[in-house]
Design an enzyme around this catalytic site. Structure first.
Site, PDB file in Angstrom:
ATOM      1  N   ARG A 245      -3.946  -5.242  20.038  1.00 14.05           N
ATOM      2  CA  ARG A 245      -4.379  -4.392  18.941  1.00 14.05           C
ATOM      3  C   ARG A 245      -5.514  -3.511  19.403  1.00 14.05           C
ATOM      4  NH1 ARG A 245      -0.459  -4.673  16.549  1.00 14.05           N
ATOM      5  NH2 ARG A 245      -0.037  -5.343  14.417  1.00 14.05           N
ATOM      6  N   GLU A 274      -6.288   4.164  15.313  1.00  9.82           N
ATOM      7  CA  GLU A 274      -5.035   4.906  15.492  1.00  9.82           C
ATOM      8  C   GLU A 274      -4.453   5.303  14.133  1.00  9.82           C
ATOM      9  OE1 GLU A 274      -3.023   1.641  17.621  1.00  9.82           O
ATOM     10  OE2 GLU A 274      -1.577   1.575  15.976  1.00  9.82           O
ATOM     11  N   HIS A 292       1.611   3.257  20.359  1.00  9.75           N
ATOM     12  CA  HIS A 292       1.959   1.998  19.688  1.00  9.75           C
ATOM     13  C   HIS A 292       3.483   1.819  19.612  1.00  9.75           C
ATOM     14  CE1 HIS A 292       0.278  -1.135  16.633  1.00  9.75           C
ATOM     15  NE2 HIS A 292       1.363  -1.590  17.239  1.00  9.75           N
TER      16      HIS A 292
END
Ligand code: DGY
Length: 330
Positions: A245, A274, A292
């Site tokens: 993460r 993000e 991601h």
């Protein structure tokens, strides 16, 4: 006497997902879709969810106590992600709302990507491709983009859950890497032995590894787990990869370690804040950045949505969820 047909549950699908996968949901529920596929701001999300019995969300929707306050009918929040740091699980539990997530279905795909990002970073594939496309390749030279090897290296994995273990298995069996790992608790020996994994403290792992890969979930305690001091502990020329993460790595300190040359390379798939990416990262050398996408193979993304839908339908029908988040999970 006439009886009203029972009302179908009202459900929000917070992003554009796969229409054909969601057909059973459409049949069973009154579904509001976010056809624009824009990330809703908190006010918009509140407006959409205030009359809903269930919500199918992605990692981009934040479910907090203030939002839940405005959703008196809500019975289930189903996220299509395995991570659930965007959902206040305790606040949901206090209101009797079931939270479900999507483990297992993405493990193999995400582990594949962990290896891909490690290789891309260690072998400087991102910089090399940009160099070629920019027309800068004039001649072959012996040290052009000469990176470090993954085969035969020592890989330190922080976070030895399902995904970390699958990365370890690929690295050990496919690349002959020695595996060190750090985790909340040590794995049973039968999981360690086949891949020769050795449990150790974080400092030792950082000092002894050629490459360090983060595969742990986010928690407040883990914020900036890898900061200036930890980066300095890593071997000169080592690689850092984060598929866990954003927020686990202090991004400014990482950029500095790359500019200064202490760190050999890095690969990040996840970012603090993000989809905004700190400009400090964009200017850093030997750094591969991806948006991601570790779980983003088409079959896996479809399987994640299917599991999220099945969880939602189960709870709305009064059955146990297939993959609930444990009530005490942070
Ligand atoms: C997850 O499932 O938590 C991933 O990070 C999203 O792809």
């Amino acid at each position: 006497m006439t009886t009203e047909p029972p009302q179908r549950p009202r459900v929000l699908v917070a992003r554009r997902l796969f229409d054909d996968v969601l057909e059973p949901l459409r049949q069973a529920c009154q579904v509001q879709f976010n056809d624009d596929d824009r990330i809703a701001d908190p006010a918009q999300l509140r407006a959409w969810m205030s009359d809903k019995d269930g919500a199918l969300i992605t990692g981009s929707e934040r479910i907090d106590a203030a939002l839940l306050e405005a959703c008196p009918r809500l019975r289930v929040v189903s996220t299509m992600t395995v991570g659930f740091d965007h959902v206040d699980v305790a606040a949901c539990a206090r209101r009797g709302i079931v939270v479900t997530h999507a483990p297992d279905v993405l493990t193999q795909t995400t582990a594949d990507f962990g290896i891909a990002l490690l290789l891309a970073a260690a072998r400087q594939i991102g910089d090399a491709e940009r160099y070629l496309r920019a027309g800068e390749w004039r001649s072959w030279s012996a040290d052009l983009f000469a990176g470090s090897d993954v085969h035969g290296s020592t890989l330190g994995i922080v976070g030895m859950g399902r995904i970390g273990r699958e990365v370890a298995r690929r690295a050990a069996l496919g690349f002959g890497a020695a595996i060190l790992y750090h985790n909340r608790s040590r794995l049973p020996e039968e999981l360690e032995r086949p891949i020769g994994a050795r449990y150790c403290g974080l400092d030792e792992l950082l000092e002894q590894s050629d490459h360090v890969l983060l595969a742990l979930p986010f928690s407040a305690q883990a914020r900036h787990l890898i900061g200036r001091e930890q980066l300095a502990r890593m071997r000169r020329g080592a690689t850092l990869v984060n598929i866990g993460r954003g927020g686990l790595v202090d991004e400014a300190a990482l950029a500095q370690a790359l500019h200064g040359g202490h760190l050999g390379a890095a690969g990040l798939d996840v970012f603090e804040g993000e989809p905004r990416v700190d400009p400090v990262l964009l200017g850093a050398p030997r750094l591969v950045l991806t948006p991601h996408i570790a779980s983003a193979s088409l079959p896996t993304r479809r399987a994640m949505v299917r599991l999220a839908m099945d969880n939602l339908l189960a709870v709305l029908a009064g059955r146990p969820a297939l993959t609930p988040v444990a009530a005490g999970a942070a």
